[in-house]
Design an enzyme around this catalytic site. Structure first.
Site, PDB file in Angstrom:
ATOM      1  N   GLU A   1      22.109  16.640  36.707  1.00 16.67           N
ATOM      2  CA  GLU A   1      20.805  16.019  36.952  1.00 16.67           C
ATOM      3  C   GLU A   1      19.982  16.875  37.914  1.00 16.67           C
ATOM      4  O   GLU A   1      20.516  17.377  38.912  1.00 16.67           O
ATOM      5  CB  GLU A   1      20.987  14.640  37.615  1.00 16.67           C
ATOM      6  CG  GLU A   1      21.442  13.547  36.671  1.00 16.67           C
ATOM      7  CD  GLU A   1      21.513  12.175  37.343  1.00 16.67           C
ATOM      8  OE1 GLU A   1      21.084  12.029  38.511  1.00 16.67           O
ATOM      9  OE2 GLU A   1      22.019  11.247  36.677  1.00 16.67           O
ATOM     10  N   SER A   2      18.699  16.983  37.659  1.00 15.34           N
ATOM     11  CA  SER A   2      17.739  17.617  38.575  1.00 15.34           C
ATOM     12  C   SER A   2      18.147  19.059  38.902  1.00 15.34           C
ATOM     13  O   SER A   2      18.175  19.883  37.996  1.00 15.34           O
ATOM     14  CB  SER A   2      17.599  16.734  39.824  1.00 15.34           C
ATOM     15  OG  SER A   2      16.522  17.165  40.613  1.00 15.34           O
ATOM     16  N   SER A   3      18.478  19.378  40.147  1.00 21.48           N
ATOM     17  CA  SER A   3      18.943  20.735  40.452  1.00 21.48           C
ATOM     18  C   SER A   3      20.173  21.059  39.598  1.00 21.48           C
ATOM     19  O   SER A   3      20.330  22.187  39.116  1.00 21.48           O
ATOM     20  CB  SER A   3      19.292  20.845  41.938  1.00 21.48           C
ATOM     21  OG  SER A   3      19.834  22.105  42.223  1.00 21.48           O
TER      22      SER A   3
END
Ligand SMILES: *[C@@H]1O[C@H](CO)[C@@H](O)[C@H](O)[C@H]1NC(C)=O
Ligand SMILES: *[C@@H]1O[C@H](CO)[C@@H](O)[C@H](O)[C@H]1NC(C)=O
Length: 302
Positions: free
Chosen positions: A147-149
């Site tokens: 997720e995300s980074s």
């Protein structure tokens, strides 16, 4: 004094009770997430945590899961279902962790964006190599998600180690190379702000440059992004689709569009056998992980 002794005694008793309950529990208890030291060359000092279910396939698949900035392996493990699903399906599960609590993955340096070039991507690749060797893993069934980074890093790992991963599923990230700054753990505000646009051919060229001698297939890629994401601009979705369309030689136009799929508020776009985009309606940062769907995409479940 006596009261203190009593309290201490009670505490000790409670401790013993707790331990014996715990021991009984162990018999049917799940495996636990355990840190692995010395898994190989680890230039940036990232951390490896592994979950090996009690019932492992003879040649188990390996799933690498990557947390967002400000998260740890432990809390991402606790809030995702990959552990329970590993108990059911017998794969080896790795949760990577950035070198300092709360740090983002390095998706911006030349080292991390180069095959065996150093930094986080090299460390993560060595976690996978270690797990494959130690648990007799199936090298043709290695997968990455985050997720995300961790989603950005999922795309980076797919671009830098295309030979290692069969499929990837990322939740609210950026195209591999978009965050390039030339510094370790840099923040590319042009990319995050949705101002960095490239053609599919330009993206593909950048990806190929991460592992120039590689001529094989790239991992199947599933990209999620929410249409009200203000952390990583919504343009990231199209840029990611362009990048992988460039890699796979797809037109970039969906060949199939499915509403409410794989769930409410999501539209699934299929661009070819190896690429899907899932667009979240009214969803910000991040589109939550869907473990069941990820395992289907990987082919661990059908
Ligand atoms: C992404 O591309 C599609 C198809 O070309 C277009 O309709 C849409 O507006 C684009 N989305 C963004 C956020 O730019
Ligand atoms: C996750 O994906 C499965 C299909 O693989 C779907 O049935 C389920 O509704 C999805 N969950 C969410 C929360 O979207």
């Amino acid at each position: 004094m006596r009261l203190l002794e009593l309290i201490t005694g009670l505490a000790a008793f409670a401790g013993v009770q707790g331990a014996s309950v715990g021991t009984d529990h162990q018999i049917i208890k799940r495996a636990s997430l355990t840190q692995v030291q010395n898994f190989g060359n680890n230039p940036s000092g990232i951390k490896m945590f592994i979950y090996v279910p009690q019932k492992l396939q003879a040649k188990p698949p390996v799933v690498l899961v990557l947390h967002a900035c400000a998260w740890t392996a432990g809390n991402f493990f606790a809030t995702t279902k990959y552990g329970q699903l590993a108990d059911q399906h017998g794969y080896v599960l790795i949760y990577g962790q950035t070198p300092t609590d709360g740090a983002c993955w390095d998706v911006s340096s030349t080292q991390t964006l180069t095959h065996d070039g150093g930094s986080d991507s090299t460390g993560l690749a060595n976690m996978v190599r270690y797990a494959l060797q130690k648990y007799n893993g199936d090298a043709s069934k290695v997968y990455v998600t985050g997720e995300s980074s961790g989603a950005m890093m999922t795309q980076v790992m797919s671009a830098v180690y295309p030979d290692m991963f069969a499929a990837a599923s990322e939740f609210s990230g950026e195209p591999a190379g978009c965050f390039y700054t030339g510094t370790v753990r840099g923040w590319n505000s042009q990319c995050a702000g949705g101002q960095l646009h490239k053609t599919p051919a330009e993206w593909a060229k950048q990806v190929h440059a991460m592992y120039p001698s590689y001529t094989g297939q790239y991992p199947r890629m599933q990209i999620y992004h929410g249409d009200v994401d203000t952390t990583l601009n919504i343009a990231s979705f199209n840029e990611s689709i362009k990048e992988w369309s460039g890699i796979f030689g797809y037109s970039g136009n969906p060949t199939k569009t499915q509403a409410n799929n794989p769930g409410a508020k999501l539209t699934r776009y299929t661009y070819g056998d190896r690429l899907q985009g899932i667009w979240g309606h009214g969803i910000g940062h991040v589109v939550p992980t869907n473990e069941t769907e990820a395992l289907k995409w990987f082919g661990i479940t059908s």
